[in-house]
Design a protein around this motif. Structure first.
Motif, PDB file in Angstrom:
ATOM      1  N   GLU B 187       0.841  -1.194   0.000  1.00 37.42           N
ATOM      2  CA  GLU B 187       0.000   0.000   0.000  1.00 37.42           C
ATOM      3  C   GLU B 187       0.875   1.243   0.000  1.00 37.42           C
ATOM      4  N   PRO B 190      -0.550   7.188   2.053  1.00 35.78           N
ATOM      5  CA  PRO B 190      -1.640   8.073   1.617  1.00 35.78           C
ATOM      6  C   PRO B 190      -1.193   9.529   1.444  1.00 35.78           C
ATOM      7  N   ARG B 323      -2.239  -1.022  -6.856  1.00 34.14           N
ATOM      8  CA  ARG B 323      -2.968  -0.496  -5.692  1.00 34.14           C
ATOM      9  C   ARG B 323      -2.748   1.004  -5.530  1.00 34.14           C
ATOM     10  N   LYS B 327      -5.625   4.081  -5.797  1.00 30.58           N
ATOM     11  CA  LYS B 327      -5.853   5.131  -4.785  1.00 30.58           C
ATOM     12  C   LYS B 327      -5.645   6.527  -5.378  1.00 30.58           C
TER      13      LYS B 327
END
Lengths: 166, 556
Positions: B187, B190, B323, B327
């Motif tokens: 991941e 963010p 991934r 996002k």
């Protein structure tokens, strides 16, 4: 600039070859490398002193992290740490200068671990500056042999390098 | 349940759903081959040189996305795998190489056919194991497949001494692995993704630069969505070809040394490079100081060590490309690329890939293959034909272009095409080859015929080690030192192995020959006698900047 990197590895055969090999094949210079088991006998800690700028050391750290058996890499130079090295020095010594050498040894809080009619072995621990100073003081008597362990280092304070990325 | 080491290995491979192995037996792997004899779940393909076993397993892996498996005996068997393992390592191909080793009591004694293969392959494997006890086999195989196929994939070697194969131990296949030092990041951070979104929204001249990582991650859809959302041109590395179809209006084809002029110009004038699963290889960047000099760089890669290795990166995102893009895309808003796209389209019109019309042009042959079998899996060897294949085949699918990019291994394509065809038996598989490269592993015609693996080989026969000859022509005063190759009758060679051979001398014969090759239910070689001194253009000379690109007009 020198960086002192602490590396936790799984204590398995070949792990030293893998680590050391990485340095040579990617063209990084190791100044010293020490390895021994930790409080957990499945895990060893390596202390590697590597010369290079921040970019080089960043690559070293990343490449080390890619090795499957490497658990954790930490550049101690970024924080406050204690480093020590042990050196054995065999110097030429006879009755004419033995006392003088012993005085120097005392000043450096080193120890004499072997005495023979024509030589002494001095054991000393310390950081690089202290060891270099002692060695340069002893040069005048004639240094026959030197052996060094390489640098060992731990970060200061209660923080520890955890042996698991889990 | 107690099993011999060899049996435990078979069971473990079965647990990993292995159904295909490429290999050659030898002294210290006889116990394993003895177990294989009873096996129905696994098909073993006996190749004629261990290097081909590794390449075939690699081609199989690239074509299917599964882990490729090859096997060899100790010593020379194992060392013959080395080039194949290094090839897979450089291109991040999931491969498990199984090797036999001399018995544990002989290790280190320079025993017959002993080689320290874990030592030899240390710098070219993602990880390796020397198994000491039969009881270690299930765990080792489990870990080997896990390591090979996850994170940034790569080859893992498992070396098994003969006595370990025969000793008996309890067999229980582990359900999971415990590797505290191996936890790939999937991941993206963010905060970094937000920063990237902001940079993309603010950019006026963005270029998306896609490498092999996008294929591996299965991110073709996401790359296309990103490009279409922000309306930005996409250029691909050799490893990335096919991620966005060549016909797509936003595709600029390949960049770098033999990339298109418009891709290289776009990169040079860009104000934002979005690098996706690519590693800024020297063949891509040209002179590093002049690479995208005015651009911010966003670098998305699963391997943190690739970030900042060759170029300074402004916004690194460590994670699985697919991934991260999933996002990132929803965060993107309007972009201001209209003017930029007009400029890029002008370059595209002004500087198309082009070639002359005299004689049998290799570029024309590639175009014809592309026209007649547009959905074929295309493997290549290494050299001029490889570049023509990258430039002139209209790549449509991400796993349909299989080429040794990083290591540049001549002799790779043919065995890889055999592996690819075995992995995807219903599809047309072409090996585009040079006459130099093909002869490096042409013994595998025997394998293709023996197992009726109907690959089609197009040899771009110019009688030279063509890429070296091209450099000698351009940079060494036409001193063709050791690049002229002697004549081979490839039709007879095909015949000798029981394959089908066709010779083509003129453009009018090209299409009929390709149609014949597709129609003949056999492995086929087409010997295209191309213009011997044709060069690959455009070209960025080694060490030059990408915009110092030369073509046939100003370079040849």
């Amino acid at each position: 600039m020198k960086h002192t990197v602490s590396v936790l590895v799984q204590n398995k055969p070949g792990v030293l070859a893998r680590t050391a090999g990485l340095f040579s094949r990617r063209g990084y210079n190791i100044e010293s490398l020490t390895v021994g088991v930790t409080e957990n006998e499945a895990i060893s800690r390596m202390t590697i002193v590597v010369a290079g700028d921040d970019t080089v050391v960043e690559q070293v750290t990343k490449q080390l992290n890619k090795l499957i058996e490497v658990i954790k890499v930490s550049d101690l130079t970024k924080e406050s740490y204690v480093d020590r090295e042990l050196v054995l020095i065999k110097v030429t010594a006879d009755s004419s200068n033995r006392a003088e050498i012993m005085q120097i040894v005392n000043i450096f809080r080193a120890r004499i671990v072997d005495v023979a009619p024509k030589s002494l072995i001095i054991e000393v621990t310390g950081d690089e500056g202290k060891l270099d100073a002692l060695i340069s003081m002893l040069k005048q008597f004639g240094i026959k042999e030197i052996v060094r362990t390489g640098t060992l280092a731990l970060g200061r304070g209660p923080k520890v390098i955890q042996s698991g990325k889990d | 349940m107690n099993l011999s080491g060899a049996k435990a290995l078979m069971k473990s491979l079965e647990c990993e759903h292995v159904d295909t192995i490429f290999g050659i037996p030898g002294g210290v792997v006889i116990p394993i081959y003895d177990e294989l004899f009873n096996q129905e779940a696994i098909t073993h393909y006996l190749v004629r040189h261990e290097q081909a076993a590794a390449h075939a397993a690699d081609g199989y892996a690239r074509a299917t996305g599964k882990v490729g498996v090859c096997m060899a005996t100790s010593g020379p068997g194992a060392t013959n795998l080395v080039t194949g393992i290094a090839t897979a390592y450089m291109d991040s191909v999931p491969l498990v190489a199984l090797t036999g080793q001399v018995t544990t009591d002989l290790i280190g004694n320079d025993a017959f056919q002993e080689a320290n293969i874990t030592g030899i392959t240390l710098p070219i494997t993602k990880h390796s194991y020397l198994v000491h006890e039969a009881s270690e086999i299930p765990q080792t195989i489990k870990e080997a497949f896990h390591i090979a196929s996850t994170g940034r994939p790569g080859p893992v070697l498992v070396d098994i001494p003969k006595d370990v194969q025969t000793m008996s131990a309890r067999f229980e296949y582990p359900k999971k692995v415990h590797l505290p030092g191996y936890q790939p990041t999937y991941e993206g951070h963010p905060g970094q993704i937000k920063r990237a979104a902001k940079a993309i929204t603010e950019a006026h001249r963005p270029v998306i630069y896609v490498g092999g990582g996008a294929k591996i991650s299965g991110a073709s859809e996401e790359v296309r969505a990103l490009a279409e959302t922000i309306v930005a041109p996409v250029t691909m590395t050799l490893m990335g070809m096919g991620t966005l179809p060549a016909e797509h209006p936003l595709s600029l084809g390949m960049l770098g040394m033999h990339g298109t002029k418009y891709a290289n110009y776009a990169v040079t004038e860009s104000d934002l490079i979005i690098a996706i699963g690519a590693r800024f290889d020297d063949r891509v960047t040209g002179k590093i100081a002049s690479f995208a000099p005015n651009a911010k760089i966003i670098h998305i890669d699963i391997d943190p060590a690739e970030i900042g290795k060759n170029v300074r990166v402004d916004i690194p995102i460590v994670g699985d490309v697919k991934r991260v893009l999933q996002k990132l895309i929803p965060l993107l808003k309007d972009t201001h690329t209209k003017e930029w796209m007009e400029k890029v389209q002008t370059w595209k019109r002004e500087y198309p890939l082009e070639f002359g019309e005299t004689g049998l042009k290799p570029q024309y042959v590639v175009r014809e293959i592309s026209r007649l079998c547009p959905d074929a899996v295309v493997c290549t060897e290494v050299g001029q034909h490889q570049m023509w294949a990258a430039q002139y085949f209209s790549h449509r699918h991400p796993r349909n272009f299989i080429s040794s990019g990083g290591l540049g291994t001549m002799g790779y394509g043919f065995p890889a095409s055999i592996g690819a065809k075995i992995g995807r038996p219903d599809e047309t598989v072409f090996d585009l080859a040079g006459d130099g490269s093909f002869t490096m592993n042409c013994q595998e015609l025997a394998t293709a015929v023996a197992y009726d693996v109907q690959v089609k080989v197009a040899i771009f026969n110019n009688g030279y080690l063509g890429m070296v000859r091209q450099w000698q022509e351009l940079f060494y005063d036409r001193r063709y030192s050791q690049t002229k190759l002697s004549e081979i009758n490839f039709v007879k060679l095909a015949d000798a192995f029981g394959a089908h051979g066709i010779r083509v001398d003129s453009p009018s014969e090209v299409a009929p020959a390709i149609e014949e090759a597709l129609a003949v239910p056999k492995p086929v070689i087409i010997d295209f006698r191309i213009e011997p001194e044709e060069c690959v253009f455009p070209m960025v000379p080694a060490g030059a900047a990408l915009n110092e690109i030369i073509d046939a007009k100003n370079g040849g």
